[in-house]
Scaffold this motif. Structure first.
Motif, PDB file in Angstrom:
ATOM      1  N   GLN A   1       0.830  -1.199   0.000  1.00 30.38           N
ATOM      2  CA  GLN A   1       0.000   0.000   0.000  1.00 30.38           C
ATOM      3  C   GLN A   1       0.866   1.251   0.000  1.00 30.38           C
ATOM      4  O   GLN A   1       0.507   2.267  -0.615  1.00 30.38           O
ATOM      5  CB  GLN A   1      -0.932  -0.011   1.220  1.00 30.38           C
ATOM      6  CG  GLN A   1      -2.077   0.984   1.135  1.00 30.38           C
ATOM      7  CD  GLN A   1      -2.958   0.785  -0.082  1.00 30.38           C
ATOM      8  OE1 GLN A   1      -2.585   1.095  -1.209  1.00 30.38           O
ATOM      9  NE2 GLN A   1      -4.147   0.245   0.141  1.00 30.38           N
ATOM     10  N   ARG A   2       2.015   1.196   0.656  1.00 30.50           N
ATOM     11  CA  ARG A   2       2.935   2.332   0.611  1.00 30.50           C
ATOM     12  C   ARG A   2       3.488   2.542  -0.795  1.00 30.50           C
ATOM     13  O   ARG A   2       3.714   3.675  -1.219  1.00 30.50           O
ATOM     14  CB  ARG A   2       4.073   2.134   1.618  1.00 30.50           C
ATOM     15  CG  ARG A   2       3.669   2.463   3.042  1.00 30.50           C
ATOM     16  CD  ARG A   2       4.860   2.443   3.959  1.00 30.50           C
ATOM     17  NE  ARG A   2       5.037   1.154   4.612  1.00 30.50           N
ATOM     18  CZ  ARG A   2       6.166   0.744   5.175  1.00 30.50           C
ATOM     19  NH1 ARG A   2       7.231   1.499   5.137  1.00 30.50           N
ATOM     20  NH2 ARG A   2       6.224  -0.432   5.765  1.00 30.50           N
ATOM     21  N   ILE A   3       3.686   1.455  -1.518  1.00 24.97           N
ATOM     22  CA  ILE A   3       4.117   1.573  -2.922  1.00 24.97           C
ATOM     23  C   ILE A   3       3.031   2.273  -3.732  1.00 24.97           C
ATOM     24  O   ILE A   3       3.304   3.139  -4.569  1.00 24.97           O
ATOM     25  CB  ILE A   3       4.426   0.181  -3.509  1.00 24.97           C
ATOM     26  CG1 ILE A   3       5.638  -0.434  -2.825  1.00 24.97           C
ATOM     27  CG2 ILE A   3       4.671   0.268  -5.028  1.00 24.97           C
ATOM     28  CD1 ILE A   3       5.873  -1.895  -3.178  1.00 24.97           C
ATOM     29  N   GLY A   4       1.763   1.902  -3.473  1.00 21.20           N
ATOM     30  CA  GLY A   4       0.644   2.550  -4.163  1.00 21.20           C
ATOM     31  C   GLY A   4       0.593   4.043  -3.870  1.00 21.20           C
ATOM     32  O   GLY A   4       0.309   4.859  -4.757  1.00 21.20           O
ATOM     33  N   ILE A   5       0.891   4.423  -2.627  1.00 16.33           N
ATOM     34  CA  ILE A   5       0.908   5.841  -2.265  1.00 16.33           C
ATOM     35  C   ILE A   5       2.060   6.551  -2.972  1.00 16.33           C
ATOM     36  O   ILE A   5       1.905   7.650  -3.507  1.00 16.33           O
ATOM     37  CB  ILE A   5       1.022   5.995  -0.739  1.00 16.33           C
ATOM     38  CG1 ILE A   5      -0.244   5.457  -0.051  1.00 16.33           C
ATOM     39  CG2 ILE A   5       1.246   7.452  -0.343  1.00 16.33           C
ATOM     40  CD1 ILE A   5      -0.142   5.376   1.458  1.00 16.33           C
ATOM     41  N   ALA A   6       3.240   5.911  -2.986  1.00 16.56           N
ATOM     42  CA  ALA A   6       4.401   6.510  -3.648  1.00 16.56           C
ATOM     43  C   ALA A   6       4.131   6.713  -5.130  1.00 16.56           C
ATOM     44  O   ALA A   6       4.479   7.758  -5.701  1.00 16.56           O
ATOM     45  CB  ALA A   6       5.628   5.628  -3.433  1.00 16.56           C
ATOM     46  N   ARG A   7       3.512   5.739  -5.765  1.00 16.09           N
ATOM     47  CA  ARG A   7       3.205   5.865  -7.190  1.00 16.09           C
ATOM     48  C   ARG A   7       2.217   7.011  -7.432  1.00 16.09           C
ATOM     49  O   ARG A   7       2.353   7.776  -8.394  1.00 16.09           O
ATOM     50  CB  ARG A   7       2.610   4.558  -7.727  1.00 16.09           C
ATOM     51  CG  ARG A   7       2.253   4.602  -9.201  1.00 16.09           C
ATOM     52  CD  ARG A   7       1.715   3.266  -9.683  1.00 16.09           C
ATOM     53  NE  ARG A   7       0.507   2.875  -8.965  1.00 16.09           N
ATOM     54  CZ  ARG A   7      -0.135   1.727  -9.175  1.00 16.09           C
ATOM     55  NH1 ARG A   7       0.329   0.867 -10.060  1.00 16.09           N
ATOM     56  NH2 ARG A   7      -1.222   1.437  -8.483  1.00 16.09           N
ATOM     57  N   ALA A   8       1.225   7.150  -6.542  1.00 22.32           N
ATOM     58  CA  ALA A   8       0.247   8.233  -6.695  1.00 22.32           C
ATOM     59  C   ALA A   8       0.891   9.602  -6.516  1.00 22.32           C
ATOM     60  O   ALA A   8       0.425  10.589  -7.080  1.00 22.32           O
ATOM     61  CB  ALA A   8      -0.893   8.043  -5.690  1.00 22.32           C
ATOM     62  N   LEU A   9       1.978   9.662  -5.741  1.00 24.89           N
ATOM     63  CA  LEU A   9       2.639  10.944  -5.476  1.00 24.89           C
ATOM     64  C   LEU A   9       3.758  11.257  -6.471  1.00 24.89           C
ATOM     65  O   LEU A   9       4.372  12.326  -6.390  1.00 24.89           O
ATOM     66  CB  LEU A   9       3.221  10.943  -4.058  1.00 24.89           C
ATOM     67  CG  LEU A   9       2.221  10.883  -2.898  1.00 24.89           C
ATOM     68  CD1 LEU A   9       2.959  10.749  -1.573  1.00 24.89           C
ATOM     69  CD2 LEU A   9       1.339  12.121  -2.892  1.00 24.89           C
ATOM     70  N   ALA A  10       4.034  10.333  -7.395  1.00 21.74           N
ATOM     71  CA  ALA A  10       5.191  10.479  -8.282  1.00 21.74           C
ATOM     72  C   ALA A  10       5.170  11.783  -9.059  1.00 21.74           C
ATOM     73  O   ALA A  10       6.211  12.387  -9.314  1.00 21.74           O
ATOM     74  CB  ALA A  10       5.260   9.289  -9.233  1.00 21.74           C
ATOM     75  N   LEU A  11       3.992  12.250  -9.453  1.00 23.35           N
ATOM     76  CA  LEU A  11       3.885  13.448 -10.295  1.00 23.35           C
ATOM     77  C   LEU A  11       3.615  14.706  -9.481  1.00 23.35           C
ATOM     78  O   LEU A  11       3.249  15.743 -10.041  1.00 23.35           O
ATOM     79  CB  LEU A  11       2.772  13.241 -11.331  1.00 23.35           C
ATOM     80  CG  LEU A  11       2.955  12.039 -12.263  1.00 23.35           C
ATOM     81  CD1 LEU A  11       1.734  11.859 -13.159  1.00 23.35           C
ATOM     82  CD2 LEU A  11       4.212  12.195 -13.111  1.00 23.35           C
ATOM     83  N   ASN A  12       3.795  14.613  -8.171  1.00 25.87           N
ATOM     84  CA  ASN A  12       3.513  15.760  -7.291  1.00 25.87           C
ATOM     85  C   ASN A  12       2.095  16.289  -7.474  1.00 25.87           C
ATOM     86  O   ASN A  12       1.886  17.477  -7.753  1.00 25.87           O
ATOM     87  CB  ASN A  12       4.518  16.899  -7.519  1.00 25.87           C
ATOM     88  CG  ASN A  12       5.699  16.815  -6.581  1.00 25.87           C
ATOM     89  OD1 ASN A  12       5.561  16.400  -5.437  1.00 25.87           O
ATOM     90  ND2 ASN A  12       6.864  17.185  -7.078  1.00 25.87           N
TER      91      ASN A  12
END
Length: 633
Positions: free
Chosen positions: A469-480
């Motif tokens: 789930q943390r990976i999912g959050i990181a991916r969602a934040l990739a584009l700021n």
């Protein structure tokens, strides 16, 4: 007298990487006609213990020592050591499903999609009671009536995909009870169910247990369920028992640090506004910005409180072909004149049962599908714009600003890509930065969500649920992005990991100036993370306002029913099962006036107190019902 005694049980997994003890020297008893809860985090060994009792351990696992003594009341109380029985032998097969039965965690996976509900439930009766098909189906109908299944005559011909989650779980309970077992093992029987359906299932299990004089072993990580169901509790960590005793002793005077830590990680409706969950393994995000990336959220603090997203009388209907009679079509209204605003820097929680329209409303804000009617405005540099009118190029740029965190942390990740490739993908698609800056951004993202950079070459299957789930959050934040949809991001996680993720989301919102829409059926979670709450039922917003106002002063009968069904992790606030009425909860025709009258019309929200709105047909009716003067409107 104990129905089940486990003494010194040790279970070992044997694989290519060697031997691993997943259960070590476990001993506890399950008294006859009582309920025992086996609690702990995911991976603690709870389910392995239950599968050892059922004799359905995986092929690579072995019981290396210990006893599982079951009292066979159908043979004058003879003690049988299940650990010594061959799992596929006739003695174990005769006992499994007959005297010891199990409700599995996931009802959709546990039921065969190729067979009717009637055939699957009746199979146990035909195997263990040696009755014919017709008699077995009659027993099935009786059992379906016992679990309050609507229209058993029709249900026996239905397939699992035709049933809701709650009805599928009732079908599994009926299947487990068809032979009236002495011991029922319930493995997370209410995970991912709505609070009202969860309360119904718990009430049902208690009723059936009382009627059949049955013993219950419940496996769960939900302490709200424990306080409402268990007489005794066994706490498991890393395959070992940390503490055991009566539910009163463990909740009022917990002794082991692990149990205290678990209790501190559980959100509840009685928490103070500034109170913070204490995860067992906390994550501290390290936020910093990299040049060369869009900074949508950087200046969000300056505009905090202004409108970012506005839904104006949004409608969405879906048309389905009926399976029987292909020319006939059915229309489902998912959103019915929904009007909402999402303010910059806030977290708007959307709650409701399955089918209430909460996820559809959230996805509509991302333009995941065309609307049937209405408009959704998004604040851009040129002022509010209707996202339905975005060109392909504008929509592509909009994707940088608005992202989503999905519910299932496993199925939402590509199993064939490493962590590095998963986080790189958004940057490649949007052509952001060169190779050096992309690599730097990926390192920042892993730091941001508390993952080690050593994991970048790993694939999703090698991570735990919380890490995925943390990976999912990181991916969602990739584009700021500046706007995040969080679609049930903690529903599949145990309490300690849930606390991790909730605290991480709160910290990221504050430090990056993010705006959230948080979709959930867990009101305690929404209470913890949200600033405002929208309550939805049958595609309409029935109540909207600041979180504490909704929790402390619910006005609409549907909101009150949702709150009444929340199992609190407290012995002082147990569920009142006698007052639960699941059928009337989400049926607008059974709501009292004026709510019932207002539901058949275009939703009319009345401001009861500052920023607290309730769906009702008119002010006069609300005055009469709620007893509020005109100054409050």
């Amino acid at each position: 007298m104990s129905l089940l005694d486990i003494k010194g049980l040790t279970v070992e997994f044997r694989g290519d990487e060697g031997h691993q003890e997943v259960v070590r020297d476990v001993s506890f008893s399950v008294p006859e006609n009582k309920s025992v809860a086996l609690v702990g985090e995911s991976g603690s060994g709870k389910t392995v213990i239950s599968k050892a009792i059922m004799g359905i351990l995986p092929a690579k696992s072995h019981i290396t020592s210990g006893q599982i003594l079951f009292r066979d009341n159908r043979r004058n109380g003879k003690l049988i050591d299940i650990a010594k029985l061959p799992p596929a032998g006739p003695a174990m097969r005769a006992m499994r499903g007959d005297q010891i039965a199990m409700i599995f965690q996931e009802p959709m996976v546990s039921l065969s999609p190729l067979h009717t509900i009637g055939d699957q439930i009746s199979e146990g009766a035909r195997l263990h009671r040696l009755v014919g098909r017709r008699e077995a189906l009659e027993l099935t109908k009786d059992m379906l009536r016992l679990v309050h299944f609507p229209d058993p005559e029709r249900a026996i011909r239905a397939y699992p995909f035709e049933l809701s989650g709650g009805l599928r779980q009732r079908a599994l309970i009926a299947m487990a009870l068809i032979c009236r077992p002495s011991l029922l093992i319930a493995d997370e029987p209410t995970t991912a169910l709505d609070v009202t359906i969860q309360a119904e299932i718990l009430k049902l299990i208690k009723e059936v247990q009382s009627e059949l004089n049955m013993t219950l072993l419940m496996i769960t990580h939900d302490f709200g369920v424990v306080t409402n169901m268990a007489d005794e509790v066994v706490v498991v960590y890393n395959g070992e028992i940390m503490e055991k005793g009566s539910v009163e002793d463990l909740f009022l005077t917990p002794q082991h640090p692990y149990l205290k830590a678990l209790l501190n990680a559980v959100p509840s409706l009685s928490m103070e506004p500034e109170e913070r969950l204490v995860p067992i393994r906390p994550i501290k995000p390290r936020t910093h910005q990299t040049d060369g990336h869009p900074h949508h959220a950087v200046n969000a603090h300056e505009f905090r409180g202004t409108t970012l997203v506005e839904l104006d009388k949004v409608c969405k209907t879906f048309m389905f072909k009926k399976l029987r009679g292909k020319k006939r079509k059915s229309i489902t209204t998912a959103l019915d004149n929904v009007s909402l605003t999402v303010r910059r820097g806030e977290c708007l929680g959307i709650v409701g049962e399955s089918g209430s329209g909460k996820t559809t409303a959230a996805l509509a804000m991302l333009r995941a599908f065309p609307l049937t009617d209405g408009k959704i405005f998004y604040a851009t540099e040129d002022g509010p714009r209707d996202i339905q009118g975005f060109s392909d190029k504008e929509l592509f740029k909009f994707r940088e600003r608005a992202q989503i965190i999905f519910q299932d942390p496993f199925s939402s990740l590509n199993p064939r890509r490493t962590l590095n490739e998963i986080l790189m993908e958004p940057l490649v698609i949007h052509q952001i930065g060169d190779n050096h800056s992309k690599a730097a951004r990926i390192r920042e993202l892993t730091d941001l969500v508390g993952l080690s950079q050593r994991y970048l070459r790993r694939y999703p299957h090698s991570f735990s649920g919380g890490q995925r789930q943390r990976i999912g959050i990181a991916r969602a934040l990739a584009l700021n992005p500046e706007f995040l949809i969080c679609d049930e991001p903690t529903s599949a996680l145990d309490v300690s990991v849930q606390a991790q993720i909730l605290n991480l989301l709160k910290d990221l919102k504050d430090e990056l100036g993010l705006t959230y829409v948080f979709v959930s059926h867990n009101l305690a979670v929404v209470d913890y993370i949200s600033d405002r709450v929208a309550v939805m039922c049958k595609g309409k917003v029935v109540e909207l306002g600041p979180t504490r106002n909704i929790i402390d002063n619910p006005i609409h009968p549907y909101t009150r029913a949702l709150l009444k069904a929340v199992p609190e992790p407290s012995l002082d606030h147990k569920l009142d099962f006698s007052s639960l009425d699941g059928a009337a909860t989400s049926d607008p025709m059974q709501w009292p006036a004026p709510y019932r009258m207002g539901y058949s019309t275009v939703p009319y929200l009345v401001e009861i107190e500052t920023d607290h709105w309730v769906c009702a047909p008119g002010m006069d009716a609300m005055h009469d019902t709620v007893g509020l003067g005109g100054s409050h409107i």
